[in-house]
Write a protein that holds these residues in place. Structure first.
Motif, mmCIF file in Angstrom:
data_model
loop_
_atom_site.group_PDB
_atom_site.id
_atom_site.type_symbol
_atom_site.label_atom_id
_atom_site.label_comp_id
_atom_site.label_asym_id
_atom_site.label_seq_id
_atom_site.Cartn_x
_atom_site.Cartn_y
_atom_site.Cartn_z
ATOM 1 N N SER A 1 -72.315 63.566 82.019
ATOM 2 C CA SER A 1 -70.848 64.199 82.053
ATOM 3 C C SER A 1 -70.172 64.512 80.707
ATOM 4 C CB SER A 1 -70.048 62.609 82.250
ATOM 5 O OG SER A 1 -68.455 62.887 82.386
ATOM 6 N N ARG A 2 -69.612 65.859 80.827
ATOM 7 C CA ARG A 2 -69.108 66.292 79.780
ATOM 8 C C ARG A 2 -67.621 66.006 79.184
ATOM 9 N NH1 ARG A 2 -71.245 69.776 76.337
ATOM 10 N NH2 ARG A 2 -69.653 71.329 75.277
ATOM 11 N N LEU A 3 -67.585 64.722 78.942
ATOM 12 C CA LEU A 3 -66.440 63.740 78.119
ATOM 13 C C LEU A 3 -66.623 63.457 76.910
ATOM 14 C CD1 LEU A 3 -65.376 61.204 81.346
ATOM 15 C CD2 LEU A 3 -64.351 63.489 80.558
ATOM 16 N N THR A 4 -65.715 63.582 76.063
ATOM 17 C CA THR A 4 -65.925 63.072 74.789
ATOM 18 C C THR A 4 -66.036 61.575 74.921
ATOM 19 O OG1 THR A 4 -63.604 62.349 74.356
ATOM 20 C CG2 THR A 4 -64.461 64.754 73.859
ATOM 21 N N ASP B 1 -63.046 59.440 75.488
ATOM 22 C CA ASP B 1 -62.606 59.756 76.998
ATOM 23 C C ASP B 1 -63.579 58.668 77.789
ATOM 24 O OD1 ASP B 1 -60.635 61.269 76.143
ATOM 25 O OD2 ASP B 1 -61.692 62.996 76.505
ATOM 26 N N LEU C 1 -62.479 55.714 80.086
ATOM 27 C CA LEU C 1 -62.511 55.754 81.607
ATOM 28 C C LEU C 1 -63.122 53.984 82.087
ATOM 29 C CD1 LEU C 1 -63.028 57.532 84.077
ATOM 30 C CD2 LEU C 1 -65.391 57.671 83.315
ATOM 31 N N LYS D 1 -60.179 52.546 83.635
ATOM 32 C CA LYS D 1 -59.572 52.977 84.859
ATOM 33 C C LYS D 1 -59.029 52.123 85.860
ATOM 34 C CE LYS D 1 -59.253 55.568 88.615
ATOM 35 N NZ LYS D 1 -58.106 54.703 89.087
ATOM 36 N N ILE E 1 -55.673 51.577 84.842
ATOM 37 C CA ILE E 1 -54.552 52.617 84.696
ATOM 38 C C ILE E 1 -53.858 53.060 85.946
ATOM 39 C CG2 ILE E 1 -54.481 55.116 84.395
ATOM 40 C CD1 ILE E 1 -57.049 54.951 82.253
ATOM 41 N N LYS E 2 -52.554 52.938 85.863
ATOM 42 C CA LYS E 2 -51.516 53.102 87.234
ATOM 43 C C LYS E 2 -51.332 54.602 86.943
ATOM 44 C CE LYS E 2 -50.419 48.978 89.495
ATOM 45 N NZ LYS E 2 -50.412 47.869 88.613
ATOM 46 N N TRP E 3 -50.284 54.995 86.086
ATOM 47 C CA TRP E 3 -49.647 56.264 86.065
ATOM 48 C C TRP E 3 -50.562 57.134 84.982
ATOM 49 C CZ3 TRP E 3 -47.404 57.347 90.225
ATOM 50 C CH2 TRP E 3 -46.996 56.543 91.038
ATOM 51 N N LEU F 1 -52.247 63.036 89.488
ATOM 52 C CA LEU F 1 -52.225 61.670 89.621
ATOM 53 C C LEU F 1 -53.602 60.848 89.775
ATOM 54 C CD1 LEU F 1 -48.904 60.736 91.773
ATOM 55 C CD2 LEU F 1 -49.406 60.489 89.351
ATOM 56 N N ARG G 1 -56.333 62.258 88.453
ATOM 57 C CA ARG G 1 -57.218 62.767 87.214
ATOM 58 C C ARG G 1 -58.123 61.872 86.882
ATOM 59 N NH1 ARG G 1 -52.280 61.072 85.716
ATOM 60 N NH2 ARG G 1 -52.063 60.263 83.614
ATOM 61 N N TRP G 2 -57.877 60.415 86.631
ATOM 62 C CA TRP G 2 -58.976 59.591 86.016
ATOM 63 C C TRP G 2 -59.800 59.177 87.267
ATOM 64 C CZ3 TRP G 2 -60.262 58.489 81.621
ATOM 65 C CH2 TRP G 2 -59.407 58.852 80.434
ATOM 66 N N ASP G 3 -59.526 59.315 88.583
ATOM 67 C CA ASP G 3 -60.361 59.103 89.622
ATOM 68 C C ASP G 3 -61.505 60.334 89.473
ATOM 69 O OD1 ASP G 3 -59.241 56.956 90.941
ATOM 70 O OD2 ASP G 3 -57.659 58.282 91.773
ATOM 71 N N ASN H 1 -62.290 61.997 86.856
ATOM 72 C CA ASN H 1 -63.081 61.569 85.898
ATOM 73 C C ASN H 1 -64.289 60.717 85.966
ATOM 74 O OD1 ASN H 1 -61.831 63.454 83.907
ATOM 75 N ND2 ASN H 1 -60.645 61.695 82.836
ATOM 76 N N ALA H 2 -63.927 59.723 86.832
ATOM 77 C CA ALA H 2 -64.741 58.606 87.101
ATOM 78 C C ALA H 2 -65.868 59.310 88.071
ATOM 79 C CB ALA H 2 -64.226 57.540 87.861
ATOM 80 N N ASN I 1 -62.537 66.512 80.679
ATOM 81 C CA ASN I 1 -61.805 65.666 80.986
ATOM 82 C C ASN I 1 -60.567 66.184 81.873
ATOM 83 O OD1 ASN I 1 -59.774 63.549 80.808
ATOM 84 N ND2 ASN I 1 -59.472 63.394 78.608
#
Lengths: 250, 337
Positions: free
Chosen positions: A88-91, A94, A98, A101, A104-106, B215, B217-219, B221-222, B280
């Motif tokens: 994955s190209r995430l830092t 980040d 994850l 996750k 995290i809601k909003w 909303l 966005r994290w899904d 990312n996962a 991201n």
């Protein structure tokens, strides 16, 4: 974690797991050993319902049956680290975020940020926090995904061959990190691993899987030349070198 | 975050430039007043309110929708080549338009230039929409009920897309010269087709979808870390995949049905922004939307200005000018590695 009567099959007839039952205690590392295709990875994925077992129960701290809960509930008590390096190209920051996750809601909250920063410091990842994960070395990448799993604040940590593409030093460093974090936070770890000697160095409990069921389960005493020979079909001797138990193939 | 603000500023700037330039010259302050109907020059009021502003807004909403839909499809299908074309949207829309023009005679009439032929553009848009949604519904249904892997979904999309391209070719083979010209002209794409009603309809679909994408966005990312890891992080993978694909299809289908085939935005916008902010989706999603809007506004500006007053086809401009930029980014990125 208490696992009882776990059965899993692909399709109508291809049975992979039969009557899997064991306990994993907080702070303890359980090594899952067995030859290729014995069903070790499948078992790991059944424990948090990445694959849905046809039968069985998994309880954590005497709570509800994990297998009946939705995934985002399971993810708050169980973390899973997949085999192989993350592409994955995430830092790094980040990627560890994850792990939050399931909470995290909003959007990301203050508590999420604090937990992520703590984990990053604990794992000494501070210096590489803004680097991309796919630019790191294999050892560093494995540390990052372990950090992600710890940020989930799990009760149970499932690791699928966490050392398979690491060098000698990184293998030991990785497993030391796992055992330390588990002891410190009272997490039970279930680790699928191929290197019997590495497992003997770092884990307290052992499970030998053969032909879709548990062949033996317990402390170091279950690792005998007979049991290893039965599971891996190779003759071995068990020796003690510098006070450490070592399995040596003949 | 800084990159996003810069992108947004760039969008505002390009939008102003696009409002400013055209065959009727006027200073920017006068144009701004005309946008609210406040200019003393009545014809400028009409030009800005009825022609330039709708055109720029169309470009912004269309680019935004296509850019973000491409980005989301690339994430849920785990394929850097995924875009509205992958789900058969463009091919379905082309077929629908060809069907409306040739078989139903929506573009028929004798003698005049192809532009004047489209006596009933709404019928063409309606058929383009029905067929583009039809194709994607078939692909979505297949992937839902047979539990296809993302690779298989992409392949199913390619197969159905090819089928509809073939069907379009057959229709065109039996068309008259005038009908053929109308079909080809439709597929070129044109931002001038959308009036205020169409803009409202596009915004009505694109903006709520964009909100939903943001909303999840994290899904997304996962999902980037693989399906099993995503499940272990609590993501309902099949639901996220199917809902996002439905909304992407809907957004792209509405835009393409009104504007014609503008493909490349869905590829180039996300990949350009990816070079700036990484993968991201917290930044990548809004970045792709803004970049899509910038590219389409710029593309339209170029289409209008290059050999003014003739307006070149926007679909051709975005692909023709976009591809070299895309290649440049690709090679520069690989050198850095």
């Amino acid at each position: 974690m208490t696992v009882r009567d776990l059965d899993f099959q692909y399709g109508a007839s291809f049975q992979v797991l039969r009557g899997i039952a064991f306990d994993a205690l907080p702070g303890e590392c359980l090594a899952v050993l067995g030859n290729n295709g014995a069903g070790k990875s499948t078992m790991l994925k059944c424990l948090n319902r990445i694959l849905s077992p046809q039968k069985g129960t998994v309880y954590i701290d005497g709570g509800k049956n994990i297998l009946r809960l939705p995934h985002h509930h399971i993810a708050r008590s169980m973390a899973f680290v997949e085999q192989g390096a993350p592409q994955s190209r995430l830092t790094v920051y980040d990627m560890v975020m994850l792990g939050r996750k399931p909470y995290i809601k909003w959007g990301v909250g203050k508590e999420d940020i604090k937990i992520v920063e703590d984990v990053i410091e604990q794992m000494s990842l501070g210096e590489m926090a803004v680097r991309y994960v796919d630019e790191l070395s294999g050892g560093e990448q494995q540390k990052v995904v372990l950090a992600r799993a710890l940020a989930q604040q799990p009760r149970v940590l499932l690791l699928d061959e966490p050392t398979s593409n690491l060098d000698l030093r990184n293998q030991h460093e990785m497993l030391s990190l796992v055992t330390q974090s588990c002891r410190k936070n009272g997490i039970s770890a279930v680790i699928v691993i191929h290197d019997v000697n590495l497992a003997l160095r770092h884990c307290e409990k052992f499970m030998l899987v053969k032909d879709n069921h548990i062949f033996a389960h317990g402390g170091k005493d279950v690792i005998t030349s007979e049991s290893i020979e039965a599971v891996y079909q190779i003759a071995v001797g068990i020796h003690e070198i510098s006070g450490k138990m070592v399995v040596v193939p003949h | 975050m800084l990159a996003l603000l810069l992108l947004f500023a760039a969008l505002m700037l390009t939008a102003l430039i696009a409002l400013r330039f055209g065959s009727y010259e006027a200073p920017l302050s006068e144009i701004a007043r005309a946008a609210f109907g406040q200019s003393e020059n009545q014809s400028l009021n009409i030009i800005v309110q009825n022609i330039r502003l709708p055109r720029v807004l169309t470009a912004i909403i269309g680019g935004l929708g296509l850019g973000i839909a491409g980005c989301v499809l690339q994430a849920v299908l785990a394929n850097p080549l995924a875009s509205a074309t992958t789900l058969g949207i463009s091919q379905g829309a082309s077929f629908g338009a060809a069907f409306a023009i040739v078989v139903l005679g929506a573009g028929a009439g004798a003698g005049a230039a192809p532009t004047a032929q489209m006596t009933n553009p709404l019928v063409i848009s309606l058929f383009a929409f029905v067929f583009s949604m039809g194709v994607s519904v078939v692909i979505l249904a297949i992937s839902r009920f047979t539990k296809l892997t993302p690779e298989a979904i992409v392949l199913a999309g390619v197969a159905l897309g090819a089928m509809f391209s073939g069907a379009s070719a057959l229709i065109q083979f039996f068309a008259t010269d005038v009908q053929l010209a109308a079909v080809v002209f439709w597929t070129f794409g044109d931002l001038g087709r959308a009036g205020w009603g169409e803009i409202r309809l596009m915004a009505f679909v694109a903006l709520p979808s964009t909100l939903y994408f943001l909303l999840t966005r994290w899904d997304l990312n996962a999902l980037e870390s693989g399906e099993h890891t995503a499940v272990s992080l609590g993501v309902n993978v099949s639901r996220v995949r199917i809902v996002n694909m439905v909304l992407c299809s809907l957004t792209a289908a509405v835009i393409v049905s009104f504007l014609g085939i503008i493909n490349f935005i869905g590829l180039i916008a996300p990949h350009t922004v990816r070079r700036l902010v990484g993968n991201n989706h917290v930044y990548l999603l809004p970045g792709s939307a803004i970049m899509g809007a910038i590219l389409l506004v710029l593309g339209d500006l170029a289409a209008r200005m290059i050999i003014s007053p003739i307006i070149l086809p926007i679909g051709a401009i975005t692909s023709f000018a976009g591809a070299p930029l895309f290649l440049y980014l690709l090679f520069r990125g690989s050198k850095k590695r």
